[in-house]
Enzyme design. Structure first.
Site, PDB file in Angstrom:
ATOM      1  N   ARG A 146      25.854  -0.292  88.657  1.00  0.00           N
ATOM      2  CA  ARG A 146      24.853   0.629  89.191  1.00  0.00           C
ATOM      3  C   ARG A 146      23.882   1.049  88.091  1.00  0.00           C
ATOM      4  O   ARG A 146      24.208   0.996  86.905  1.00  0.00           O
ATOM      5  CB  ARG A 146      25.519   1.868  89.788  1.00  0.00           C
ATOM      6  CG  ARG A 146      26.491   1.576  90.929  1.00  0.00           C
ATOM      7  CD  ARG A 146      27.104   2.875  91.437  1.00  0.00           C
ATOM      8  NE  ARG A 146      28.043   2.651  92.539  1.00  0.00           N
ATOM      9  CZ  ARG A 146      29.354   2.492  92.390  1.00  0.00           C
ATOM     10  NH1 ARG A 146      29.891   2.537  91.173  1.00  0.00           N
ATOM     11  NH2 ARG A 146      30.133   2.303  93.448  1.00  0.00           N
TER      12      ARG A 146
ATOM     13  N   HIS B  38      33.574  -0.906  94.410  1.00  0.00           N
ATOM     14  CA  HIS B  38      33.603  -0.557  95.831  1.00  0.00           C
ATOM     15  C   HIS B  38      35.040  -0.305  96.279  1.00  0.00           C
ATOM     16  O   HIS B  38      35.938  -1.091  95.986  1.00  0.00           O
ATOM     17  CB  HIS B  38      33.004  -1.681  96.673  1.00  0.00           C
ATOM     18  CG  HIS B  38      31.529  -1.837  96.511  1.00  0.00           C
ATOM     19  ND1 HIS B  38      30.970  -2.764  95.673  1.00  0.00           N
ATOM     20  CD2 HIS B  38      30.496  -1.160  97.070  1.00  0.00           C
ATOM     21  CE1 HIS B  38      29.646  -2.671  95.735  1.00  0.00           C
ATOM     22  NE2 HIS B  38      29.340  -1.706  96.566  1.00  0.00           N
TER      23      HIS B  38
ATOM     24  N   LYS C 116      30.412   6.632  90.236  1.00  0.00           N
ATOM     25  CA  LYS C 116      29.909   7.324  91.417  1.00  0.00           C
ATOM     26  C   LYS C 116      31.024   7.726  92.366  1.00  0.00           C
ATOM     27  O   LYS C 116      30.968   8.796  92.981  1.00  0.00           O
ATOM     28  CB  LYS C 116      28.911   6.414  92.144  1.00  0.00           C
ATOM     29  CG  LYS C 116      28.311   7.012  93.403  1.00  0.00           C
ATOM     30  CD  LYS C 116      27.368   6.032  94.054  1.00  0.00           C
ATOM     31  CE  LYS C 116      26.817   6.586  95.360  1.00  0.00           C
ATOM     32  NZ  LYS C 116      25.913   5.614  96.027  1.00  0.00           N
TER      33      LYS C 116
ATOM     34  N   HIS D  51      17.772  -1.889  92.631  1.00  0.00           N
ATOM     35  CA  HIS D  51      19.125  -1.876  93.209  1.00  0.00           C
ATOM     36  C   HIS D  51      19.483  -3.235  93.817  1.00  0.00           C
ATOM     37  O   HIS D  51      20.660  -3.547  93.991  1.00  0.00           O
ATOM     38  CB  HIS D  51      19.231  -0.779  94.267  1.00  0.00           C
ATOM     39  CG  HIS D  51      20.645  -0.492  94.684  1.00  0.00           C
ATOM     40  ND1 HIS D  51      21.552   0.131  93.857  1.00  0.00           N
ATOM     41  CD2 HIS D  51      21.313  -0.753  95.834  1.00  0.00           C
ATOM     42  CE1 HIS D  51      22.706   0.250  94.480  1.00  0.00           C
ATOM     43  NE2 HIS D  51      22.595  -0.287  95.682  1.00  0.00           N
TER      44      HIS D  51
ATOM     45  N   ARG E  58      21.951  -5.335  92.027  1.00  0.00           N
ATOM     46  CA  ARG E  58      23.382  -5.104  92.291  1.00  0.00           C
ATOM     47  C   ARG E  58      23.844  -6.007  93.432  1.00  0.00           C
ATOM     48  O   ARG E  58      24.924  -6.581  93.380  1.00  0.00           O
ATOM     49  CB  ARG E  58      23.623  -3.632  92.611  1.00  0.00           C
ATOM     50  CG  ARG E  58      25.083  -3.292  92.956  1.00  0.00           C
ATOM     51  CD  ARG E  58      25.294  -1.790  92.842  1.00  0.00           C
ATOM     52  NE  ARG E  58      26.517  -1.316  93.464  1.00  0.00           N
ATOM     53  CZ  ARG E  58      27.723  -1.366  92.910  1.00  0.00           C
ATOM     54  NH1 ARG E  58      27.880  -1.923  91.732  1.00  0.00           N
ATOM     55  NH2 ARG E  58      28.775  -0.870  93.533  1.00  0.00           N
TER      56      ARG E  58
ATOM     57  N   TYR F 189      26.708  -5.076 100.420  1.00  0.00           N
ATOM     58  CA  TYR F 189      26.080  -5.533  99.182  1.00  0.00           C
ATOM     59  C   TYR F 189      26.208  -7.048  98.996  1.00  0.00           C
ATOM     60  O   TYR F 189      25.741  -7.596  98.022  1.00  0.00           O
ATOM     61  CB  TYR F 189      26.724  -4.849  97.976  1.00  0.00           C
ATOM     62  CG  TYR F 189      26.298  -3.424  97.792  1.00  0.00           C
ATOM     63  CD1 TYR F 189      25.199  -3.099  97.013  1.00  0.00           C
ATOM     64  CD2 TYR F 189      26.983  -2.385  98.404  1.00  0.00           C
ATOM     65  CE1 TYR F 189      24.798  -1.794  96.838  1.00  0.00           C
ATOM     66  CE2 TYR F 189      26.594  -1.078  98.242  1.00  0.00           C
ATOM     67  CZ  TYR F 189      25.508  -0.797  97.451  1.00  0.00           C
ATOM     68  OH  TYR F 189      25.117   0.509  97.290  1.00  0.00           O
TER      69      TYR F 189
END
Length: 330
Positions: free
Chosen positions: A199, A308, A224, A282, A285, A317
């Site tokens: 990230r 994740h 995160k 982003h 990613r 993603y």
């Protein structure tokens, strides 16, 4: 049951329950009187007595937001962003409603108003803050509310899945374009993003002490989702980092000394310089996670690298190249 009657042009609600002093209140409409009576009866059922609701008549949502901003937000990792959102919420009409009159209809109107000017994801975040503010007020601050009205309102549906990946020679153009910029480490930063799927905040918070040179592993102590993880480095990513380390200042502890805002500005300038459209930082990613799958790693291995925790989020993603999958099928 409550008694609702019209008295001298106003509607009066009276609640009588055994073991409590009768409570009554006057309103401009019958609907408001009935609503107040229902909520008071619900509180009696919940607490076994009628709490003193006068504080609800003098406390505004804005006051709760301000107290939450002062006492609760500073304890969170995303406190800066949350404080900014609270300041936005305090400028809306709903913030001036007293808690005794705050209704699901008020929240619905606020939601619909915001959806006319912001993305559904923004509206969902703002509703989440409102909901948690009221929840904290009930549980920790003793506010005598019978229910959290925000939880009674439907949240907007978020459809922001993206399938944008690097195509053709875009990756090479990005890296070559960095040579024309003023940020010496920007190429290394992009290579790390593409190779690891990390990230933006994780990359910008990276310190040289987080990198194990002999193991070729980055250790992230806090991410995160609230937990740490270890990110293995490809030879390409490791070589790029070591090359930058040899050129960086000796006393520089941060690998990439720049803010999130500066990164976004540099990214926009780069895209203009090399004439690439519709690509967000982003998206790198997305690209990185997809490449991990294309290299043959399984779901558990990829999630341990990307951080994740839910397969549903990981799927968002992951956009595998059909051509590569055909080649693997034989």
């Amino acid at each position: 049951m409550a008694t609702i009657r019209k008295l001298r042009g106003r509607w009066q609600a009276q609640v009588r329950r055994r073991g409590m002093k009768p409570r009554c209140k006057s309103f401009d409409s019958k609907l408001e009187a009935e609503k107040w009576a229902r909520e008071l009866e619900a509180q009696v059922d919940r607490f076994g007595a009628a709490p003193d609701t006068r504080i609800l008549e003098s406390t505004t949502l804005s006051e709760l937001l301000e107290r939450y901003k002062t006492e609760v937000s500073p304890t969170k990792r995303g406190s800066v962003q949350e404080v900014q959102r609270i300041d936005v919420l305090k400028r809306h009409d709903i913030a001036y409603r007293t808690m005794v009159g705050l209704s699901p209809q008020d929240i619905t109107s606020f939601r619909d108003e915001r959806l006319r000017s912001v993305a559904p994801s923004t509206a969902v975040r703002e509703l989440a803050i409102l909901s948690h503010v009221i929840e904290v007020a009930i549980r920790d601050w003793g506010l005598p509310l019978a229910k959290n009205v925000v939880k009674l309102v439907r949240r907007p549906v978020i459809r922001n899945e993206r399938s944008r990946r690097l195509t053709g020679n875009e990756e090479q153009r990005l890296l070559d374009g960095c040579d024309g910029g003023k940020i010496l480490f920007f190429k290394t930063l992009l290579i790390l993003a593409i190779e690891t799927g990390m990230r933006r905040g994780e990359i910008l918070g990276l310190r040289w002490t987080d990198i194990s040179h002999n193991r070729r592993v980055i250790t992230l102590t806090m991410t995160k989702n609230g937990s740490g993880r270890q990110v293995p480095l490809s030879q390409r990513a490791f070589d790029a980092l070591m090359d930058w380390k040899n050129r960086a200042a000796v006393d520089q502890s941060i690998v990439f000394p720049m803010t999130a805002g500066a990164l976004e500005q540099a990214w926009r300038r780069l895209l203009i310089r090399i004439d690439i459209n519709g690509l967000r930082f982003h998206d790198l990613r997305h690209e990185g996670v997809s490449r991990l799958f294309e290299r043959g790693l399984n779901v558990i291995e990829v999630s341990s690298i990307s951080g994740h925790k839910e397969l549903r989020m990981l799927k968002r993603y992951t956009h595998l190249s059909a051509d590569d999958l055909v080649a693997r099928l034989g």
